[in-house]
Scaffold this active site. Structure first.
Site, mmCIF file in Angstrom:
data_model
loop_
_atom_site.group_PDB
_atom_site.id
_atom_site.type_symbol
_atom_site.label_atom_id
_atom_site.label_comp_id
_atom_site.label_asym_id
_atom_site.label_seq_id
_atom_site.Cartn_x
_atom_site.Cartn_y
_atom_site.Cartn_z
ATOM 1 N N GLU A 55 0.834 -1.211 0.000
ATOM 2 C CA GLU A 55 0.000 0.000 0.000
ATOM 3 C C GLU A 55 0.867 1.259 0.000
ATOM 4 O O GLU A 55 0.519 2.264 -0.613
ATOM 5 C CB GLU A 55 -0.934 -0.019 1.218
ATOM 6 C CG GLU A 55 -2.022 -1.081 1.055
ATOM 7 C CD GLU A 55 -2.878 -1.236 2.288
ATOM 8 O OE1 GLU A 55 -2.293 -1.485 3.374
ATOM 9 O OE2 GLU A 55 -4.110 -1.113 2.185
ATOM 10 N N GLU A 99 -4.260 -9.373 3.757
ATOM 11 C CA GLU A 99 -5.102 -9.068 4.923
ATOM 12 C C GLU A 99 -6.273 -10.030 5.083
ATOM 13 O O GLU A 99 -6.690 -10.327 6.205
ATOM 14 C CB GLU A 99 -5.622 -7.631 4.844
ATOM 15 C CG GLU A 99 -4.568 -6.558 5.100
ATOM 16 C CD GLU A 99 -3.653 -6.281 3.912
ATOM 17 O OE1 GLU A 99 -3.778 -6.956 2.863
ATOM 18 O OE2 GLU A 99 -2.804 -5.384 4.026
#
Ligand code: NAI
Length: 700
Positions: free
Chosen positions: A105, A125
């Site tokens: 990210e 995740e």
């Protein structure tokens, strides 16, 4: 400081340096924002490169910070990414080896990205029951394209950088580096090349479009529903990626954040995060320091080529460690080898194993009838008949022949490891290695620590477990160790439930709906009901006061041992494994009830699940208190990896914590009032009672 700042001519380089994988902990995050400020304030700097030291660009969130306030302390990851985006000078991410989670990210917020080949790129995740929470669901579809991005986000699986670089139209990488070695130089060159280009490109400004929009997301939802079963996160990944295609970037970010925070509090997410932490914790033994020197295990001997000996052997062959198998007779060796071959050939047939790998593995296997041939092995594992006399003969012989320092292990499932150790003059070298059947498949390995087992022996076998890809959990010596001692109580409850009014199918269905892979009766039929019968016969001698339902004995008296005899709690068609409810068994149970004077009652699924699961919990509380297990999460690991406990519930202890220990204890007290159950057993274990009184949980 966990991020270093260096100047290379007119380019500043911020190097993440937080071993082992440059987790984005507070110090690292602060290091990045400090570096950005410094570079932006320095007129001599024209561009900035962010890269990672050592074995990764970044593995994402710092697991040391999980659940602590530091994880959220500003600058949090969202603020760091915003600072990168807002840098007046271009920021280039130079990625190698691992760029996962927050570690992907962050680059997605950079103006340019360059990756070395072989860099594992992932947003994992979902494996922790979450969705990416720092823009991953909004930026990856823009940079990579909606479909490939959603595939990565929903699966959480890593994809090599060079494969992603081939995705048509991708803007994830501006450039692929030639190698990890040349990455920094190439990143510096890219930074200089782009130094004066304005405006700075941002992933957030790219479009996220899918030509078949709604139809595609409908299809994705259907796919995910089938796969995700008990977990909410995968469907939420679809929602978030869809939002990237429909909402403005900033609105999409808010949407992602909301989903992330809501998921964080679901029991499923907590269970997965617990599993993640429990797995790491299990490998540590409180009084055995991590730097304890280990013995070298280069070769292994296995005594007994039966069901377990064969499976155990395959684990080592798979890991490239040579094994010598010993038996009493050549026929037994031949049979053992034939089974190993059959197992491997099935894998080759399914395309899971290459022929040459199969041959390499078999070449590591040798056999003998003579103990002298074992003397040089570093580790010997005994898997002979479960009789103390047989174990005694084997361990006395091993004590005679094995070289000093060799580890002598027993795969016993019920016998006293201290007694086995006492047959040798080297009890410090003796340990239990309790594999589960099929030993080449099941993840769990109970490491049974004898009273005299040396610390370096423990440290060594824990590391061996890792080598052969097992989840090792340490257990003290007691009857049944952690797992089987608990399952005995569970089986006893299953018996009481039958007596009181259930059918085997009703019990199995209820607990399978709860999420167990298999209910107790289907499990009995698979493992062989005669095993439990033998144990109960022993119990009747040892603990004459203990209450049992006689139904399982009646079944065994009919010769219904399960699948292997073609009939057990269920009927089976020849060669088939489908469990067909048996009228004969239902009649047998009814007759028994009549003889006992029991009027059957309707029992709810809720009661079935509570009695089965809480029986595990109460016995586990005794196990914890006695120090047989060193932590509640170890017990969860045993049940998650060895007994098919539903992953989304996090194991029996975690589940009890989720229900609330007060409620669990209340139910136990209610069960204790049932005259057909075992009132003594249902007294909440002292540890449980204490935790309830203190308002605490098992897993803290
Ligand atoms: P098995 O009966 O399939 O195999 C035992 C093998 O040991 C036979 O091939 C036999 O010929 C050989 N053997 C017996 N005495 C011997 C001796 N003195 N020297 C050399 N070989 C000898 O039994 P299984 O199921 O493999 O069990 C072995 C051990 O593993 C037992 O201690 C059992 O409690 C334990 N265990 C079994 C599990 C299971 O699910 N079957 C699970 C976990 C542990």
């Amino acid at each position: 400081m966990s991020a270093e700042y260096q100047v290379h001519g007119d380019v500043a380089v911020i190097t993440l340096n937080n071993p082992p994988v440059n987790g984005l902990g507070y110090d690292t995050r602060k290091g990045i924002t400090d570096g950005l400020e410094r570079a932006n304030a320095d007129a001599a700097i024209k561009a900035i490169v962010i890269t990672g030291a050592g074995k990764a660009f970044s593995g994402g969130a710092d697991i040391k910070e999980f659940g602590t306030p530091k994880a959220l302390q500003e600058p949090n990851l969202l603020s760091v990414i915003l600072a990168v985006e807002n840098s007046a000078k271009p920021v280039v991410a130079a990625m190698h080896t691992i760029a996962m989670g927050g570690g992907l990210e962050l680059p997605l917020g950079c103006h340019y990205r360059i990756a070395a080949p072989g860099c594992k790129i992932a947003l994992p995740e979902v494996k922790l029951g979450l969705i990416p929470g720092a823009g991953g669901t909004q930026r990856l579809p823009r940079a990579l394209g909606v479909e490939p991005a959603l595939n990565m986000i929903v699966s959480g699986e890593p994809v090599p950088s060079e494969m992603l670089a081939m995705v048509p139209g991708q803007k994830l990488f501006d450039k692929m580096a030639k190698s990890a070695e040349t990455l920094l130089d190439e990143a510096l060159a890219l930074a200089r090349e782009k130094a004066d280009i304005r405006p700075l490109p941002l992933v957030r400004n790219l479009p996220a479009k899918h030509p078949q929009g709604d139809a595609y997301f409908q299809f994705a939802r259907n796919m995910v529903k089938g796969m995700a079963k008990n977990f909410p996160a995968p469907a939420k990944c679809v929602d978030a990626v869809e939002a990237a295609t429909k909402k403005k970037f900033d609105d999409g970010m808010v949407f992602e954040r909301e989903i992330f925070i809501n998921l964080m509090w679901t029991p499923e997410c907590r269970a997965l995060r617990h599993l993640f932490a429990a797995e790491r914790a299990a490998s540590k033994i409180p009084d055995v320091p991590e730097d304890t020197p280990k013995r070298e295990i280069k070769s292994v001997a296995v005594i007994g080529a039966g069901t377990m000996g064969g499976g155990i052997t395959m684990n080592f062959l798979n890991a490239g460690i040579p094994v010598k198998m010993l038996e009493m007779k050549q026929e037994a060796l031949d049979r053992g080898i034939a089974t190993i071959r059959k197992n491997y050939e099935a894998q080759v047939g399914k395309g899971k194993l290459k022929q040459d790998k199969y041959e390499q593995r078999m070449a590591l296997l040798s056999t003998t009838l003579n103990y002298d041939d074992l003397k040089d092995a570093d580790l010997v594992i005994e898997a002979v008949f479960e009789e103390m006399g047989v174990k005694e003969a084997v361990f006395k012989k091993l004590d005679e022949v094995m070289k000093p320092g060799a580890i002598l292990a027993s795969n016993t499932s019920t016998l006293d490891v201290n007694k086995i150790a006492s047959f040798t003059k080297r009890p410090q070298d003796v340990v239990g290695l309790h594999f589960f059947s099929p030993a080449n498949v099941m993840k769990l390995l109970e490491v049974v620590r004898g009273a005299k087992t040396a610390k370096d022996v423990l440290a060594t076998v824990m590391s061996v477990a890792k080598t052969i890809k097992k989840t090792a959990v340490v257990s003290g010596v007691c009857d049944g160790f952690i797992g089987n001692r608990m399952i005995e109580q569970y089986s006893r409850q299953a018996g009481f439930l039958l007596e009181e009014g259930c059918t085997p199918a009703q019990v199995d269905k209820a607990i399978e709906k709860f999420g167990f892979a298999m209910g107790p009766f289907r499990m009995g039929d698979l493992a062989g009901n005669d095993i439990g019968w033998a144990i109960r016969k022993r119990r009747y001698q040892e603990k004459p006061g203990m209450k049992y339902s006689k139904t399982a004995d009646l079944l065994c008296e009919l010769g219904r041992f399960g699948q292997k005899t073609g009939a057990g709690w269920y009927d089976y068609k020849p060669g088939k494994r489908d469990a067909i409810p048996s009228q004969l068994v239902v009649d047998m149970v009814e007759k028994h009830r009549k003889e006992m004077g029991i009027t059957p009652r309707k029992i709810s699924d809720e009661e079935i699940v509570q009695r089965l699961v809480y029986s595990l919990v109460n016995e586990a509380a005794h196990i914890l208190e006695e120090g047989i297990a060193s932590r509640a999460s170890d017990i969860d690991m045993v049940y998650l990896t060895g007994y098919g406990f539903p992953i989304h519930r996090g194991g029996p202890m975690q589940y009890a914590d989720t229900v609330g220990l007060f409620n669990v204890a209340q139910s136990m007290k209610r069960f204790a009032q049932n005259p057909l159950d075992d009132a003594q057993f249902w007294q909440p274990a002292p540890l449980l009672a204490r935790l309830v009184a203190e308002g605490k949980t098992f897993n803290g």
